[in-house]
Design a protein around this motif. Structure first.
Motif, short mmCIF file in Angstrom:
data_model
loop_
_atom_site.label_atom_id
_atom_site.label_comp_id
_atom_site.label_asym_id
_atom_site.label_seq_id
_atom_site.Cartn_x
_atom_site.Cartn_y
_atom_site.Cartn_z
N HIS A 7 -16.47 5.72 49.24
CA HIS A 7 -15.11 5.29 49.54
C HIS A 7 -15.15 3.99 50.36
O HIS A 7 -15.68 3.97 51.48
N GLU A 21 -3.19 12.48 41.10
CA GLU A 21 -4.01 11.85 42.12
C GLU A 21 -4.97 10.89 41.38
O GLU A 21 -6.17 11.13 41.27
N HIS A 64 -6.71 8.34 41.63
CA HIS A 64 -7.59 7.39 42.30
C HIS A 64 -8.89 7.24 41.52
O HIS A 64 -9.11 7.89 40.49
N TYR A 92 -0.14 4.61 46.07
CA TYR A 92 -1.40 4.48 46.82
C TYR A 92 -2.59 4.79 45.93
O TYR A 92 -3.56 4.03 45.86
N CYS A 93 -2.55 5.94 45.24
CA CYS A 93 -3.71 6.36 44.44
C CYS A 93 -3.95 5.41 43.27
O CYS A 93 -5.09 4.97 43.04
N ASN A 138 -5.71 2.31 45.75
CA ASN A 138 -7.06 2.87 45.70
C ASN A 138 -7.78 2.51 44.40
O ASN A 138 -9.00 2.38 44.39
N HIS A 139 -7.02 2.32 43.31
CA HIS A 139 -7.63 2.22 41.99
C HIS A 139 -7.59 0.79 41.43
O HIS A 139 -8.61 0.11 41.33
N GLU A 154 -9.08 -2.09 43.48
CA GLU A 154 -10.54 -2.09 43.53
C GLU A 154 -11.17 -2.55 42.22
O GLU A 154 -12.15 -3.30 42.22
#
Length: 497
Positions: free
Chosen positions: A138, A376, A378, A420-421, A425-426, A429
């Motif tokens: 992470h 979720e 992510h 967010y996910c 987060n995904h 990145e």
């Protein structure tokens, strides 16, 4: 091919560097204030102490230096941990002795993983290689590789990052003590239980952790040992979720160890709502117009006297879900990098990114809009299947435990979690990994176009808001908040540029 382990000095240096980056990411996101961004190394101010900190790079910051005694002083991981702890004590007014220990444990675990990986043989299968690639883990957690502070010998044989594979321990549970729900028939094919007993596979690490609690059950015959499985399983990025290639089956276990924010048990309250959550998500995917797949959590089996400790969850395998000829890969592995990753062979980054967005974004948004399912989505819960040319052709999602349903959570709370996910987060990145390889690429116009195609009332605000929600893992852990009680702070929104 077996590789020689890296020299001890190199291991220490690499472990420090890989551990510094996520800790700095947390500190800069959650606490520090920009001070001077004009030089090669951005300078930040730590507001509680007034210290100045500068780093090299932005996405994965490195080589931290603190201004002291009239000069910039380089700090390693151990000194950075002390600096962060001091800043957080001043910032929050709270003390915390556990988190600094976890940060050190994470760095030491990474050193052990690097050494073991140097002696290990990576799997030939590209999917398994992607699952076992997360050496850094992470990128926004202060202790992503912590393993509960236990001795290396206790957990290293089960570590995906060390390319582990191992047989499962087989237990027999007396029939009158069995608790199960859903389709657990696949468990019975893993071995043979004696009359009056049902088969229950166990993660050997978990059995080591809770063995003393089960001594009475072994003594009075409620539990019996039946040896091990005839074939080996592979730990995935989730550590406690194992893939059995011969049976094409995923098995998820309790693991009484804190990994990132949570003790990784299969909690009773989650298991009791699992079938409802999985059924709602499976129904949503059945109705979706596209190739996306849901890897369903079919059911669970456990012992009533050790409901959480011995629970095992049965999850769909890959063969019936992945498109013919496509290769599934863990999205988090694409960010981390591994030998054979399609990111290493991209010829047209724009076309690849557009294909990626077209597979990943619609299922998550359509499940939310049409069915009230908050995936979720992510990096660690998303698989992306690619064709022979490495182009994304399908997305697969997993983990009913992390799914939320409307109206059990409010629509605003569900949307914040999804953004967010999926985005922070995904997509951020994956986009960052692409831009590292192709610096001229601007990934956000394509992302805007893909998101704008979906008729959700929240989309216009998502595309124009100055900020997005970023999870505060450092402050969550410092303040000892429940890992499931996500707290967010605003981050600059690249979609609004």
């Amino acid at each position: 091919m077996h590789l020689n382990p890296p020299p001890a000095a190199d291991v220490a240096e690499h472990a420090d560097a890989r551990s510094v980056a996520p800790l700095l990411n947390c500190l800069l996101r959650e606490v520090a204030e920009p001070h001077d961004g004009t030089g090669e190394r951005p300078v930040y101010r730590l507001p509680a102490s007034g210290r100045l900190l500068r780093v090299l790079g932005e996405r994965r910051p490195a080589e931290p230096e603190v201004y002291a005694a009239g000069a910039w002083q380089r700090v390693g991981h151990a000194e950075l941990v002390k600096l962060v702890a001091d800043e957080l004590r001043r910032h929050t007014g709270l003390s915390n002795h556990e988190l600094p220990a976890e940060m050190i444990d994470s760095r030491d675990a990474l050193a052990a993983l690097l050494t073991a990986r140097g002696r290990a043989t990576p799997p030939d299968d590209l999917y398994l290689r992607s699952e076992q690639s997360l050496l850094t883990g992470h990128p926004y957690h202060p202790a992503p590789k912590a393993r509960g502070g236990g001795p290396v010998a206790a957990w290293l044989p089960y570590a995906p990052e060390a390319h582990a594979r191992f047989p499962l321990t087989l237990l027999g549970v007396r029939e009158d003590a069995v608790v199960e729900e859903g389709d657990t028939a696949a468990l019975d094919a893993l071995g043979e239980a004696p009359p009056g007993y049902r088969l229950l596979p166990a993660h050997p690490w978990q059995l080591d952790l809770v063995g003393r609690e089960l001594a009475e059950a072994f003594a009075d015959g409620r539990l019996v040992r039946l040896g091990t499985t005839g074939s080996e399983v592979w730990p995935t990025a989730a550590i406690r979720t194992l893939y059995a290639p011969e049976q094409d089956l995923f098995l998820k276990f309790s693991l009484d160890v804190r990994i990132t924010n949570d003790i990784r048990r299969l909690w009773r309250h989650d298991l009791l709502k699992l079938r409802r959550t999985d059924a709602a998500t499976a129904a949503a995917f059945t109705a979706l117009d596209g190739r996306a797949a849901w890897l369903g959590d079919r059911g669970y089996r456990t012992a009533g006297f050790a409901f959480e400790e011995l629970a095992v969850l049965v999850r769909d395998g890959l063969r019936d879900s992945v498109l013919p000829g496509a290769t599934p890969l863990l999205a988090a592995g694409l960010v981390e990098g591994f030998e054979g990753s399609p990111l290493l062979g991209i010829q047209d980054p724009v076309a690849w990114w557009e294909a990626y967005l077209a597979q990943v974004v619609p299922p998550a948004l359509d499940a939310f809009a049409g069915h009230g399912v908050v995936l979720e989505a992510h990096l660690q819960n998303t698989l992306v299947a690619v064709d022979d040319d490495g182009m994304p052709v399908q997305a697969l999602f997993r983990d009913a435990e992390g799914v939320k349903l409307l109206p059990e959570v409010s629509r605003p709370a569900g949307w914040e979690r999804l953004v967010y996910c999926l985005v922070v987060n995904h997509l951020v990145e994956i986009a960052g990994a692409l831009v590292e390889r192709f610096p001229a690429l601007d990934p956000w116009p394509a992302a805007r176009r893909e998101l704008a195609r979906h008729d959700l009332p929240e989309i216009p605000a998502l595309l124009s808001a100055p900020t997005l929600p970023g999870k505060t893992n450092l402050l969550l852990r410092w303040t000892a908040a429940d890992g499931a009680a996500a707290r967010y702070l605003p981050l600059p929104n690249p979609l609004a540029r």
